[in-house]
Design a protein around this motif. Structure first.
Motif, PDB file in Angstrom:
ATOM      1  N   ARG A   1       4.729   0.093 -10.226  1.00 35.13           N
ATOM      2  CA  ARG A   1       5.431  -1.048 -10.836  1.00 35.13           C
ATOM      3  C   ARG A   1       5.988  -2.005  -9.792  1.00 35.13           C
ATOM      4  O   ARG A   1       6.274  -3.158 -10.098  1.00 35.13           O
ATOM      5  CB  ARG A   1       6.575  -0.541 -11.730  1.00 35.13           C
ATOM      6  N   ALA A   2       6.184  -1.505  -8.578  1.00 38.56           N
ATOM      7  CA  ALA A   2       6.729  -2.349  -7.508  1.00 38.56           C
ATOM      8  C   ALA A   2       5.636  -3.143  -6.804  1.00 38.56           C
ATOM      9  O   ALA A   2       5.944  -4.041  -6.015  1.00 38.56           O
ATOM     10  CB  ALA A   2       7.454  -1.475  -6.492  1.00 38.56           C
ATOM     11  N   LEU A   3       4.383  -2.817  -7.060  1.00 36.77           N
ATOM     12  CA  LEU A   3       3.289  -3.412  -6.290  1.00 36.77           C
ATOM     13  C   LEU A   3       2.961  -4.824  -6.770  1.00 36.77           C
ATOM     14  O   LEU A   3       2.981  -5.102  -7.976  1.00 36.77           O
ATOM     15  CB  LEU A   3       2.030  -2.546  -6.401  1.00 36.77           C
ATOM     16  N   PRO A   4       2.601  -5.720  -5.838  1.00 35.47           N
ATOM     17  CA  PRO A   4       2.089  -7.033  -6.226  1.00 35.47           C
ATOM     18  C   PRO A   4       0.693  -6.872  -6.833  1.00 35.47           C
ATOM     19  O   PRO A   4       0.105  -5.786  -6.738  1.00 35.47           O
ATOM     20  CB  PRO A   4       2.029  -7.792  -4.891  1.00 35.47           C
ATOM     21  N   PRO A   5       0.142  -7.940  -7.451  1.00 34.47           N
ATOM     22  CA  PRO A   5      -1.156  -7.827  -8.119  1.00 34.47           C
ATOM     23  C   PRO A   5      -2.274  -7.270  -7.222  1.00 34.47           C
ATOM     24  O   PRO A   5      -3.138  -6.544  -7.692  1.00 34.47           O
ATOM     25  CB  PRO A   5      -1.471  -9.268  -8.541  1.00 34.47           C
ATOM     26  N   ASP A   6      -2.209  -7.563  -5.911  1.00 33.32           N
ATOM     27  CA  ASP A   6      -3.256  -7.067  -5.013  1.00 33.32           C
ATOM     28  C   ASP A   6      -2.835  -5.766  -4.319  1.00 33.32           C
ATOM     29  O   ASP A   6      -3.482  -5.325  -3.377  1.00 33.32           O
ATOM     30  CB  ASP A   6      -3.626  -8.137  -3.978  1.00 33.32           C
ATOM     31  N   GLY A   7      -1.749  -5.156  -4.784  1.00 37.80           N
ATOM     32  CA  GLY A   7      -1.280  -3.918  -4.157  1.00 37.80           C
ATOM     33  C   GLY A   7      -2.101  -2.721  -4.585  1.00 37.80           C
ATOM     34  O   GLY A   7      -2.841  -2.763  -5.566  1.00 37.80           O
ATOM     35  N   LYS A   8      -1.963  -1.632  -3.826  1.00 37.68           N
ATOM     36  CA  LYS A   8      -2.754  -0.437  -4.127  1.00 37.68           C
ATOM     37  C   LYS A   8      -1.981   0.841  -3.852  1.00 37.68           C
ATOM     38  O   LYS A   8      -1.239   0.929  -2.878  1.00 37.68           O
ATOM     39  CB  LYS A   8      -4.029  -0.457  -3.269  1.00 37.68           C
ATOM     40  N   LEU A   9      -2.160   1.791  -4.738  1.00 34.40           N
ATOM     41  CA  LEU A   9      -1.540   3.112  -4.566  1.00 34.40           C
ATOM     42  C   LEU A   9      -2.644   4.169  -4.620  1.00 34.40           C
ATOM     43  O   LEU A   9      -3.449   4.192  -5.553  1.00 34.40           O
ATOM     44  CB  LEU A   9      -0.510   3.363  -5.679  1.00 34.40           C
TER      45      LEU A   9
ATOM     46  N   ARG B   1       0.857  -1.201   0.000  1.00 35.77           N
ATOM     47  CA  ARG B   1       0.000   0.000   0.000  1.00 35.77           C
ATOM     48  C   ARG B   1       0.885   1.239   0.000  1.00 35.77           C
ATOM     49  O   ARG B   1       1.742   1.412   0.864  1.00 35.77           O
ATOM     50  CB  ARG B   1      -0.923  -0.001   1.224  1.00 35.77           C
ATOM     51  N   ILE B   2       0.667   2.088  -0.984  1.00 34.26           N
ATOM     52  CA  ILE B   2       1.496   3.282  -1.156  1.00 34.26           C
ATOM     53  C   ILE B   2       0.588   4.503  -1.222  1.00 34.26           C
ATOM     54  O   ILE B   2      -0.476   4.470  -1.859  1.00 34.26           O
ATOM     55  CB  ILE B   2       2.333   3.177  -2.457  1.00 34.26           C
ATOM     56  N   LEU B   3       1.018   5.595  -0.564  1.00 32.60           N
ATOM     57  CA  LEU B   3       0.306   6.870  -0.636  1.00 32.60           C
ATOM     58  C   LEU B   3       1.218   7.902  -1.285  1.00 32.60           C
ATOM     59  O   LEU B   3       2.385   8.013  -0.925  1.00 32.60           O
ATOM     60  CB  LEU B   3      -0.077   7.344   0.773  1.00 32.60           C
TER      61      LEU B   3
END
Ligand code: SAH
Ligand code: DHB
Ligand code: MG
Length: 216
Positions: A76-84, A59-61
């Motif tokens: 681009r660094a996030l896994p498939p279930d990641g969120k920004l 999770r990125i803000l």
């Protein structure tokens, strides 16, 4: 020296962050929309990506989307279930950013909220693994306080543009953008709950830098 570091930047970029058509097209869209060319360089974008990868960020803000370049690098660094989640004041910037992140193939992980970040932050739900602060510099101390509330032990906070051509050390400069950086540095110094560092950077025409903070 400016010519030399521009040349060095070009060589580093050519080897480590070579041109990508999807990013070049994004720059074109931003130009057409008459947006300022103040995005992270590819080398700094890659640093954001590598940091996010290294901590396994899910999770990125981001505060300050512009045309979505730093957004794309971090996503681009996030896994498939990641969120920004990215906060942007200008609807036009947010619209171009939406086109750009979709074109870059990371759009499904990105939510862009439009409005003044200080109005949006109370609705944002943490915790985040990484917070990138890169909007109106006079609000940096407020953004830092929010970033601390919305992070956990081990999270990283990165604040862009903390050097501003060295203006921070010139006491005759009272520009609120510069004062915002000074107040940010003071807030970090007084914060017992973090480790922090900062790096000066030269790139192209710019002399600037970033602060990197890790929550204990
Ligand atoms: N992070 C981007 C660059 C951001 S430039 C990149 O590196 O690619 C700063 C952005 O912050 C601009 O788009 C500007 O419109 C936005 N901004 C300025 N004041 C703001 C505010 N109060 N709330 C949210 N966004 C703001
Ligand atoms: C400016 C803002 C930025 O975020 C940046 O990286 C460079 C310049 C500016 O407001 O001038
Ligand atoms: Mg910036």
């Amino acid at each position: 020296m400016e010519k030399l570091w521009t040349e060095v930047d070009a060589m580093l970029e050519a080897h480590l962050a070579p041109p990508e058509s999807v990013l070049i097209e994004g720059i074109e869209r931003a130009k057409e929309a008459e947006m300022p060319a103040i995005a992270v360089t590819p080398l700094l974008g890659k640093l954001l990506m590598i940091l996010a990868q290294s901590i396994g960020a899910k999770r990125i803000l981001e505060i300050g989307t512009l045309a979505g370049f730093s957004t794309t690098w971090m996503a681009r660094a996030l896994p498939p279930d990641g969120k920004l989640i990215s906060l942007e004041f200008e609807p036009k910037h947010a619209a171009v950013a939406r086109e750009n992140v979709d074109a870059a193939g990371v759009g499904d992980k990105i939510e862009i909220l439009v409005g003044p970040a200080l109005d949006l932050l109370p609705q944002v739900e943490g915790p985040f693994d990484l917070v990138f602060i890169d909007a109106d510099k006079e609000n940096n101390p407020h953004y830092y306080a929010w970033a601390r509330k919305l992070t956990r032990s081990g999270s990283l906070i990165l604040v862009d543009n903390v050097v501003r051509d060295g203006k921070i050390v010139d006491s005759t400069i009272t520009d609120p953008h510069v004062q915002g950086v000074r107040d940010l540095l003071k807030a970090i110094r007084e914060d017992q709950g973090v480790e922090a560092t900062a790096i000066q950077m030269v790139s192209g025409k710019e002399y600037d830098g970033f602060a990197l903070i890790r929550v204990n």
